[in-house]
Design a protein around this motif. Sequence first.
Motif, short mmCIF file in Angstrom:
data_model
loop_
_atom_site.label_atom_id
_atom_site.label_comp_id
_atom_site.label_asym_id
_atom_site.label_seq_id
_atom_site.Cartn_x
_atom_site.Cartn_y
_atom_site.Cartn_z
N ALA A 79 -1.15 9.45 -0.91
CA ALA A 79 -0.39 9.31 0.23
C ALA A 79 -0.95 8.82 0.99
O ALA A 79 -0.54 7.73 1.50
CB ALA A 79 0.98 10.31 0.54
N PHE A 80 -2.09 9.23 1.67
CA PHE A 80 -2.90 8.44 2.44
C PHE A 80 -3.54 7.23 2.12
O PHE A 80 -3.58 6.15 2.71
CB PHE A 80 -4.22 9.34 2.55
N ALA A 81 -3.84 6.28 0.60
CA ALA A 81 -4.08 5.84 0.00
C ALA A 81 -3.25 4.59 0.98
O ALA A 81 -3.02 3.11 1.09
CB ALA A 81 -4.43 5.31 -1.15
N ALA A 82 -1.83 4.93 0.24
CA ALA A 82 -0.76 4.16 0.35
C ALA A 82 -0.16 4.34 1.97
O ALA A 82 0.26 3.14 2.21
CB ALA A 82 0.84 4.91 -0.75
N SER A 83 -0.67 4.63 2.86
CA SER A 83 -0.63 4.59 4.33
C SER A 83 -0.90 3.53 4.69
O SER A 83 -0.78 2.94 5.60
CB SER A 83 -0.72 5.70 4.50
N HIS A 84 -2.86 2.64 3.65
CA HIS A 84 -3.12 1.88 4.10
C HIS A 84 -2.68 0.57 3.70
O HIS A 84 -2.72 -0.73 4.36
CB HIS A 84 -4.42 2.04 4.21
N VAL A 98 -4.68 2.43 -3.91
CA VAL A 98 -3.36 2.80 -4.39
C VAL A 98 -3.05 3.17 -5.32
O VAL A 98 -2.83 4.06 -6.17
CB VAL A 98 -2.68 2.71 -3.20
N LEU A 99 -3.26 2.61 -7.02
CA LEU A 99 -2.85 2.08 -7.47
C LEU A 99 -3.37 3.20 -8.82
O LEU A 99 -2.84 4.19 -9.33
CB LEU A 99 -3.13 0.82 -9.05
N PHE A 100 -5.19 3.74 -8.53
CA PHE A 100 -5.66 4.22 -9.26
C PHE A 100 -4.80 5.60 -8.64
O PHE A 100 -5.26 6.82 -9.92
CB PHE A 100 -7.30 4.11 -9.00
N LEU A 101 -5.33 6.06 -7.82
CA LEU A 101 -4.77 7.15 -7.12
C LEU A 101 -3.52 7.97 -7.47
O LEU A 101 -3.45 8.64 -8.05
CB LEU A 101 -4.56 7.26 -5.55
N ALA A 102 -2.27 6.49 -7.60
CA ALA A 102 -1.33 7.28 -7.94
C ALA A 102 -1.45 7.62 -9.87
O ALA A 102 -0.65 8.81 -9.74
CB ALA A 102 -0.20 6.22 -7.91
N LYS A 103 -1.91 6.28 -10.29
CA LYS A 103 -2.13 6.63 -11.63
C LYS A 103 -2.54 8.22 -11.76
O LYS A 103 -2.54 9.22 -13.05
CB LYS A 103 -2.82 5.85 -12.21
#
Length: 133
Positions: free
Chosen positions: A75-80, A113-118
């Motif tokens: 969430a923190f990564a995607a917020s950027h 973001v993709l790596f954290l979501a995966k």
Amino acid sequence: MKYFYIIGFGLLMCFDTLAQISFKYASIHALPLTFDLSWLTRIFSHPWIYGAFIGYIGAFFTWMSLLKHAPVGPAFAASHLELVSVTLLSVWLFNEPLTFIKIIGALFILIGVLFLAKDESEHELSFSIDQKL
């Protein structure tokens, strides 16, 4: 729940982008800086300052709603993600240069973001398998 995240983070990105672009337009209309009543009147007579307020308020409530359900890391990564959208819109709206460094930075944000979501989806999958066993 997947669509909740997609819509939620898309909405968050839109609100954050609105706030940043509106502040840029408001700052352009704020010139010259005089720090007096006429300057404040000039700032608050342009709609862009209100777009910034709407963007920040919308982003706050969207972010709070997302944090109730989304894992904090992704969430923190995607917020950027708004950094990418603001950069692209600034090239178009304000004729700012799109440099190689900005492109690399945007790619790093998207990849992160993709790596954290995966990673989070794999973690949830292994957690649900462990619970079933």
